[in-house]
Design a protein around this motif. Sequence first.
Motif, short mmCIF file in Angstrom:
data_model
loop_
_atom_site.label_atom_id
_atom_site.label_comp_id
_atom_site.label_asym_id
_atom_site.label_seq_id
_atom_site.Cartn_x
_atom_site.Cartn_y
_atom_site.Cartn_z
N TYR A 78 28.94 4.94 42.97
CA TYR A 78 27.86 5.88 43.29
C TYR A 78 28.30 7.32 43.01
O TYR A 78 27.56 8.11 42.39
CB TYR A 78 27.47 5.71 44.76
CG TYR A 78 26.29 6.55 45.21
CD1 TYR A 78 24.99 6.11 45.01
CD2 TYR A 78 26.48 7.77 45.87
CE1 TYR A 78 23.90 6.87 45.45
CE2 TYR A 78 25.41 8.53 46.30
CZ TYR A 78 24.12 8.08 46.09
OH TYR A 78 23.06 8.83 46.51
N ALA A 79 29.50 7.66 43.44
CA ALA A 79 30.01 9.01 43.22
C ALA A 79 30.20 9.29 41.73
O ALA A 79 29.86 10.36 41.22
CB ALA A 79 31.32 9.20 43.97
N GLN A 80 30.75 8.32 41.01
CA GLN A 80 30.98 8.49 39.58
C GLN A 80 29.68 8.65 38.81
O GLN A 80 29.57 9.49 37.90
CB GLN A 80 31.77 7.30 39.03
CG GLN A 80 33.21 7.23 39.50
CD GLN A 80 33.91 5.95 39.08
OE1 GLN A 80 33.26 4.92 38.83
NE2 GLN A 80 35.23 5.99 39.00
N PRO A 134 27.72 21.10 42.54
CA PRO A 134 28.85 21.12 43.49
C PRO A 134 28.86 19.92 44.44
O PRO A 134 29.92 19.44 44.84
CB PRO A 134 28.63 22.43 44.27
CG PRO A 134 27.81 23.28 43.37
CD PRO A 134 26.93 22.33 42.61
N LYS A 135 27.67 19.41 44.81
CA LYS A 135 27.61 18.24 45.68
C LYS A 135 28.22 17.02 45.00
O LYS A 135 28.93 16.23 45.62
CB LYS A 135 26.16 17.94 46.08
CG LYS A 135 25.54 18.95 47.04
CD LYS A 135 24.13 18.54 47.41
CE LYS A 135 23.49 19.55 48.36
NZ LYS A 135 22.08 19.17 48.69
N ASN A 136 27.92 16.89 43.72
CA ASN A 136 28.48 15.76 42.96
C ASN A 136 29.98 15.89 42.82
O ASN A 136 30.72 14.89 42.91
CB ASN A 136 27.83 15.68 41.58
CG ASN A 136 26.36 15.28 41.66
OD1 ASN A 136 25.89 14.81 42.69
ND2 ASN A 136 25.64 15.49 40.56
N GLN A 137 30.44 17.11 42.60
CA GLN A 137 31.88 17.35 42.49
C GLN A 137 32.59 17.02 43.80
O GLN A 137 33.64 16.37 43.81
CB GLN A 137 32.14 18.80 42.09
CG GLN A 137 31.61 19.18 40.71
CD GLN A 137 31.66 20.68 40.46
OE1 GLN A 137 32.24 21.44 41.24
NE2 GLN A 137 31.05 21.12 39.37
N SER A 138 31.99 17.44 44.90
CA SER A 138 32.58 17.20 46.22
C SER A 138 32.61 15.71 46.54
O SER A 138 33.61 15.18 47.03
CB SER A 138 31.78 17.95 47.28
OG SER A 138 32.24 17.64 48.58
N TYR A 145 31.03 5.08 53.52
CA TYR A 145 32.32 5.75 53.33
C TYR A 145 33.11 5.76 54.64
O TYR A 145 34.29 5.37 54.67
CB TYR A 145 32.06 7.18 52.85
CG TYR A 145 33.30 8.00 52.56
CD1 TYR A 145 33.78 8.12 51.27
CD2 TYR A 145 33.98 8.66 53.59
CE1 TYR A 145 34.93 8.87 51.00
CE2 TYR A 145 35.11 9.41 53.32
CZ TYR A 145 35.57 9.51 52.04
OH TYR A 145 36.70 10.26 51.77
N LYS A 146 32.47 6.19 55.71
CA LYS A 146 33.15 6.28 57.01
C LYS A 146 33.56 4.90 57.53
O LYS A 146 34.64 4.73 58.11
CB LYS A 146 32.25 6.99 58.03
CG LYS A 146 32.02 8.46 57.72
CD LYS A 146 30.98 9.06 58.66
CE LYS A 146 30.69 10.52 58.30
NZ LYS A 146 29.59 11.07 59.14
N GLN A 192 32.57 13.24 44.45
CA GLN A 192 33.56 12.59 43.57
C GLN A 192 34.96 12.77 44.12
O GLN A 192 35.78 11.84 44.12
CB GLN A 192 33.46 13.18 42.16
CG GLN A 192 34.49 12.67 41.18
CD GLN A 192 34.11 11.35 40.55
OE1 GLN A 192 33.68 10.43 41.25
NE2 GLN A 192 34.27 11.25 39.25
N GLY A 193 35.26 13.96 44.61
CA GLY A 193 36.57 14.22 45.20
C GLY A 193 36.83 13.36 46.42
O GLY A 193 37.92 12.80 46.59
N LYS A 194 35.82 13.22 47.27
CA LYS A 194 35.96 12.37 48.46
C LYS A 194 36.18 10.91 48.07
O LYS A 194 37.00 10.21 48.67
CB LYS A 194 34.70 12.49 49.33
CG LYS A 194 34.57 13.79 50.10
CD LYS A 194 33.31 13.81 50.95
CE LYS A 194 33.35 12.76 52.04
NZ LYS A 194 32.18 12.85 52.94
N ALA A 195 35.44 10.46 47.08
CA ALA A 195 35.55 9.07 46.65
C ALA A 195 36.94 8.79 46.08
O ALA A 195 37.54 7.75 46.37
CB ALA A 195 34.48 8.76 45.60
N ARG A 196 37.45 9.72 45.31
CA ARG A 196 38.79 9.53 44.74
C ARG A 196 39.84 9.52 45.85
O ARG A 196 40.82 8.76 45.78
CB ARG A 196 39.09 10.63 43.72
CG ARG A 196 38.42 10.39 42.38
CD ARG A 196 38.67 11.51 41.39
NE ARG A 196 38.33 11.10 40.03
CZ ARG A 196 37.93 11.93 39.08
NH1 ARG A 196 37.82 13.22 39.35
NH2 ARG A 196 37.64 11.49 37.87
#
Length: 602
Positions: free
Chosen positions: A78-80, A90-94, A34-35, A96-100
Amino acid sequence: MTDHTRKRRHDVPEEQKWNLDDLFSSEEAWENAYKKLQKQIPDMNAYRGRLHEGANVLLACLETEEKLQESLIPIITYAQLQMATDGTDPKNQSRQGKARALKSEYNQAVAFISSEIIALSEGTIARFLKEAPDLHNYDAPIQNILQEQPYAFSKESEEILAALGEVHHAPLKIYEQSKSADVTFSPFQDDAGEERPVSFALYEDKYEFSSKTTIRRKAYEAFIDGLRHYQNTYASTYDTEVKKQVITARLRGHGSVTDMLLHNQNVPQDIYHQQLDTIYRDLAPHMQRYAKLKQRVLGLETMTFADIKAPLDPHYEPEISYNDAAETILEALNVMGSEYVTIMEKGLYEGWVDRANNIGKQTGAFCSSPYGAHPYILLTWTNMMRGTFVLAHELGHAGHFYLANQHQRVGSVRPSTYMIEAPSTMNEMLLARHLLNKSDDGNMKRWVILSLLDTYYHNFVTHLLEGAFQREVYTVAEKGETLTVQTLNELKYEVLSGFWGDAMTLDDGAALTWMRQPHYYMGLYPYTYSAGLTASTAVSEKIATEGQPAVDQWLSMLKAGGTMEPIDLLQKGGVDMSSSAPIKKAVRYVGTLIDELEESFL
């Protein structure tokens, strides 16, 4: 109310989960990727405003964008996939938000490519292709961009829209998040007085298919009652999505939102309307016969919307383990040759499938096929034989994109959604033919015919009626009217009643089926299910009669990915979808299946 019948994700046995290590070995690896990509995205700035300078500049830009896209896809996927397996985490939600957000950054960074290519003259593009032959590697994406020329905004406007990409997808995000994590249903009591929990998965995968009328109808009442609590929110969410589409179509200069959405699919309006009208009109009498047959055989005083998926042969409910189902599917697909079967074996046994039933897991089934990695299939395995058809269906998607990913560059993999469901339903057709030929058991043969009818019901009824409903929705929305709960319910009810006639007693709850699918947030997707099954019906028959030549045609279509327009692709695969003949033939085939059922119950 907490659902005590399903495990938490961390309690699910590993063999029931897909292997996300094939995408990233750890959360740290995902974060590093990601980074790294976040730092690389600004590299696109080196080409902004320069694509007119020469062939080599354009080529370098497209190559850089391609590498970014290849890095982005596994990060997003991966996030989806994590979110799909547990939307309550909450980790999955977070993540997913970062990926979007990262995808939005990427979209904003590459938005200039389309506007600058559109600004090039035909002569300039022809010269560039001659000067840098490697540009032909990007023929499909370049042509797709040029098709948007009449409808493009200025470069600045396109970049602003790209920056707002995450906001534009908010209606679907809100719908999916609500459905997976917020919607709750009250339990109901069965005939023994025992309390039974209700969820999307339990209703749509279990209760709706129950052989017990009281179970089906009580579960339906609880399910509909739960939906009603969210109908205003979902109506507003859907209205927002449709308004976005209508306004975008108007601003871009399309004749209508339907024109815009079909333009994205490369499908002419006459073929779209032909698909909807032919099936809605010609299939209705057959399905009304089917409903009346069910009513008679099941001894129902009235056939209601809660009863239409009831098993016609309730005493014959074959069960099957996942491994036995996998073996059966491989036997059925042997006709497709070793190359295809090898892909299916990988899919079934090498961590492609998530079949667990855990809290927070997305309902239904899907296949995600990230470029550079293997596909991932999500479903809920219940040890019921009908799940074999669902698994075969998703493996059809997996085989399609596994081959396309191998033979095409990342920008040329995905074909029009018009034909996306053809490879998946082909697997179902081949599975049904295999089971019919293999079995001497009359009960099994009847079960297979019923399973085939389930496939046609799913594609030619459920999704076709969604498509017919969408068409009415866009007609209303084009007039500037707000899509209220009342409007949506009335439109859905009219579509259902027009199709079923007097063969079914519809209650107000049936109208709420518009709340059950995310497809409405995906453009004109629902009607394409029927187009895909129409094509696979025709070609599966060719494979049965012609053998290898028909198989070779089909596989060549799969490998072609998105390098051709959908009608041409399907022609390459062996069927002419510009004519209504394949549609009418498929509808007649459904009629023969119902004929056989009626005879079996005499």
